[in-house]
Scaffold this motif. Sequence first.
Motif, PDB file in Angstrom:
ATOM      1  N   VAL A 116       0.764  -0.938  -0.055  1.00 25.25           N
ATOM      2  CA  VAL A 116       0.027  -0.131   0.088  1.00 25.25           C
ATOM      3  C   VAL A 116       0.993   1.280   0.060  1.00 25.25           C
ATOM      4  N   LEU A 117       1.859   1.395   0.844  1.00 25.13           N
ATOM      5  CA  LEU A 117       2.617   2.633   0.814  1.00 25.13           C
ATOM      6  C   LEU A 117       3.580   2.847  -0.316  1.00 25.13           C
ATOM      7  N   GLY A 118       4.161   1.433  -0.589  1.00 27.66           N
ATOM      8  CA  GLY A 118       4.735   1.684  -1.919  1.00 27.66           C
ATOM      9  C   GLY A 118       3.975   1.981  -3.296  1.00 27.66           C
ATOM     10  N   ALA A 119       2.797   1.568  -3.333  1.00 25.81           N
ATOM     11  CA  ALA A 119       1.850   2.006  -4.273  1.00 25.81           C
ATOM     12  C   ALA A 119       1.701   3.511  -4.228  1.00 25.81           C
ATOM     13  N   LEU A 149      -5.958   4.569  -0.820  1.00 23.31           N
ATOM     14  CA  LEU A 149      -5.323   3.780   0.306  1.00 23.31           C
ATOM     15  C   LEU A 149      -6.246   2.647   0.686  1.00 23.31           C
ATOM     16  N   LEU A 150      -7.499   2.940   0.835  1.00 26.93           N
ATOM     17  CA  LEU A 150      -8.344   1.662   1.287  1.00 26.93           C
ATOM     18  C   LEU A 150      -8.567   0.938   0.246  1.00 26.93           C
ATOM     19  N   VAL A 151      -8.816   1.093  -0.774  1.00 20.97           N
ATOM     20  CA  VAL A 151      -9.080   0.465  -1.932  1.00 20.97           C
ATOM     21  C   VAL A 151      -7.894  -0.629  -2.130  1.00 20.97           C
ATOM     22  N   TRP A 152      -6.632   0.091  -2.242  1.00 16.59           N
ATOM     23  CA  TRP A 152      -5.411  -0.646  -2.455  1.00 16.59           C
ATOM     24  C   TRP A 152      -5.454  -1.757  -1.280  1.00 16.59           C
ATOM     25  N   THR A 153      -5.630  -1.233  -0.115  1.00 20.76           N
ATOM     26  CA  THR A 153      -5.566  -2.116   1.195  1.00 20.76           C
ATOM     27  C   THR A 153      -6.410  -3.421   1.067  1.00 20.76           C
ATOM     28  N   ALA A 183      -3.002   6.004   7.261  1.00 25.86           N
ATOM     29  CA  ALA A 183      -3.482   4.847   6.669  1.00 25.86           C
ATOM     30  C   ALA A 183      -2.424   3.577   6.800  1.00 25.86           C
ATOM     31  N   GLY A 184      -1.061   4.084   7.043  1.00 25.12           N
ATOM     32  CA  GLY A 184      -0.061   3.048   7.281  1.00 25.12           C
ATOM     33  C   GLY A 184      -0.684   1.969   8.323  1.00 25.12           C
ATOM     34  N   VAL A 185      -1.107   2.738   9.544  1.00 23.16           N
ATOM     35  CA  VAL A 185      -1.451   1.968  10.649  1.00 23.16           C
ATOM     36  C   VAL A 185      -2.837   1.040  10.574  1.00 23.16           C
ATOM     37  N   ILE A 186      -3.786   2.019   9.722  1.00 21.42           N
ATOM     38  CA  ILE A 186      -4.996   1.283   9.687  1.00 21.42           C
ATOM     39  C   ILE A 186      -4.909   0.086   8.721  1.00 21.42           C
ATOM     40  N   VAL A 187      -3.870   0.277   7.821  1.00 24.04           N
ATOM     41  CA  VAL A 187      -3.912  -0.975   6.856  1.00 24.04           C
ATOM     42  C   VAL A 187      -3.699  -2.386   7.713  1.00 24.04           C
ATOM     43  N   ILE A 188      -2.947  -2.221   8.614  1.00 27.91           N
ATOM     44  CA  ILE A 188      -2.607  -3.684   9.547  1.00 27.91           C
ATOM     45  C   ILE A 188      -3.992  -4.102  10.001  1.00 27.91           C
ATOM     46  N   GLY A 189      -4.852  -3.361  10.434  1.00 25.26           N
ATOM     47  CA  GLY A 189      -6.037  -3.729  11.014  1.00 25.26           C
ATOM     48  C   GLY A 189      -7.014  -4.238  10.116  1.00 25.26           C
ATOM     49  N   PHE A 190      -7.027  -3.762   8.972  1.00 24.43           N
ATOM     50  CA  PHE A 190      -7.893  -4.341   7.795  1.00 24.43           C
ATOM     51  C   PHE A 190      -7.006  -5.427   7.308  1.00 24.43           C
TER      52      PHE A 190
END
Length: 584
Positions: free
Chosen positions: A447-450, A538-542, A466-473
Motif C-alpha cells: 500500500v505505501l509503495g503504491a 489507500l483503502l481500495v489498495w488495502t 493509513a499506514g497503521v489502519i492497513v494493519i487492522g484491515f
Amino acid sequence: ITPVMPIYAFASFASVVLVVNYLLICTLLPSIMLIYHLHFSDTGGACCYCSKNASGRFGATEPEVHDDVKEMRLKDRCYSCMPYAKAEVSMDILEAARSKETGADTISKLTTTERFFHNHFARVICGTEYRGVSWAPIACILFVLAYSAWMASEAFQLTPPTAQEEWFPSRHMLGGDFYTRFMQNWKGAADSEYLRVAFVFGIHTVERGDDYVWLFPKLNRGEVVYDTSFDIKKPDSQLFFLKACDQIDNTECTASACLDTTLVRKHQKSVCVIRDMLEMYKTGGLSYSDASATTIPEDKFDQLYDDFFTNPSLPDASAMQTRRDTFLEMIGRYENEYKWAMIQFKTSAVVPLFNKEAHSLYDAIEALVDQLVGEAPAGMQSMFQTDIEMSNLGWTWMDLEDALIRNLITGFSICFPVAFVVLVLATGNVFIALFATSTIAFIVAGVLGAAKVYYGWHLGIAESIAGVIVIGFSVDYTVHLGHMYKEAPEHMQTREERVKFALTYMGGTVLGGGFTTLGAGLILFLCTLTFFTKMAVLLVWTILLSALFSLFYFMPMCAVLGPENGFGDIVSLSAIWSRFAGTV
C-alpha cells in the motif's frame, strides 16, 4: 499514545465502535440467524407463513432445510406450537440419514462460491505436481515476494511532503492553481502570509498539575513559571535585549524557506520595545530625557513605561499610537513587576511551509537562539523562540507532521507484535501466525509503495494514518483462513486437505468481506477534499492487496510449508479458558 488530538479522538471512537460491534455480533446476530433458520428458512420470509411455491402446510414443494435445522426444530417446543410448524421426522431417522451420507452428498450441498473454491481454486493453489514439486503455489509465493520487496524498497524512500499539502483538487476553485496565482505570481506575498516569530525572555515553562486534561486544554492551561532572575530594568539586560534586536535584523538566512537573504522580511525590522522606549527617552522631549543615554536608567524605567503607553500629550505619542497595542504585547508588567518581554519580527518565509523547509528555517532560528543564550547575562538566559499568529502553519504544523510519522513508526512497532500474538491465540499455531504476519507486512509495504510508485505521493497525513489502519484491515482475511486451516476436521491431516477445507468454507467469506469494505472505500471517491479521496485510494489498495495476498500468498504458503499433524501448535485460547474455568 499519540499526541495528536484528532487521531486520539478517532482512535477512541473506533475502539468503542469495535467493542460495540463485537458485542452485537456475538449476541444479536446469532440470535437473529437462529430465529430465521429455525422458523423462516423454508418459507417466503418473516412476513409469510408459507413459501410462495408451497401447496399447503405439508406441501411437497416446500424448500428443503438442512438436517441440523430439523434437529433444532425437534428440540424446540416453541416452534412446534407455531401455526406454520412443519411435520419433522424423528431423531432416529435423521441419524440414520447422516450415517449414510457420502462425500458426494456433502459437496452437493455446497454453495456456488464454495464449489468454485473447492473444485477449481483449491486445485490451483495446492498445485499439480511436476517431477514431485507443486510449482503453482511456489510461483505465487515467489511473485508476491518479489513484488513486495520492490514495494518495500519504494516505501522506505517515502519522505515528508516537499510542498504544502493541498486539500482541494487541482480543478477546484480553491485548488492549487488558485493559491499559485495569489501567492507566487507577485514579487511579495500579502503581509499576513509571512511567518511571525517571537524571542521570549523571562519565562521558564508552564506547569500543569494532575488535573490537566490535554484533550480539553482550555479548562486548565496551567500556571506560568517565570524566571525570577529576569529584570529588564537592569542595564546589562537592556543592552543584551538591544543586541538581540540588532542581531535579528542583521542575520542572514540561508534556509530554503527564506525568500530574501535576510531572516527578517525585506525593508522591515523587528518590533523591539526597549529600542523604541530608549528612543523616546532620548528624543521625546521628556523632562527627564537624556540624549546621550545608552540604556534607560532603572529609576526612570517605570515612569518612562507609563509615559510611553499612556501619555498622549508627548510629541511622539501620536506617531506611536498605532503601535501601542502591539507594544503592550511585547512586555508584561504585573503588580509593578516586569515578568517577561519579547521581540517580534516577520521572517522572510511565507506560510504555509512544507516539512523540509520548516525544519531548515526552524534550525536556523534555533541556532541564533543558542548563540544569543550563550552570550546572555544572568536573567536573560531563559530565552526561547516560538511562532505566533499563524502557528498552525508554522512550527505546530511541522511538529504535527513529525508526530504523524512517529505515530506510524510507533504503530508498526506495536501493531505487528500485537497482531502476531492475536494470530497465535486465534490459530493456535506459531507457523500459521508467522505466515499471516508476513502477509500483513507485505500488504502494508504494497500500500505505501503504491502511494509512491503509482501516485508520486509523500508520507503526508493520509499516508501516515493509513499506514497503521492497513494493519487492522489486512488481519481479517488471514486470520479467517488461518483459523479455518487449523480447525479442519481431525481426519484431514495433510496440508493439502486443510488448505482445500479452508478455501472451501472461508474463501467466499474473504471475498464477501472484501467487496463490502471495498464499497465503503469507493464511496469516498465522491468527496471533494483530497484527504478523503486519498483515503479512498489507500483503502481500495488495502482491500485488494489483503484479499489477493491472503489467497495467493498466505494459502500457497500453507500449501507448501503449512504445519501438519499438530506441528507448531500451542495451547489455544479456548483450552486456556477451559482449564481456568475447570479450576474455578
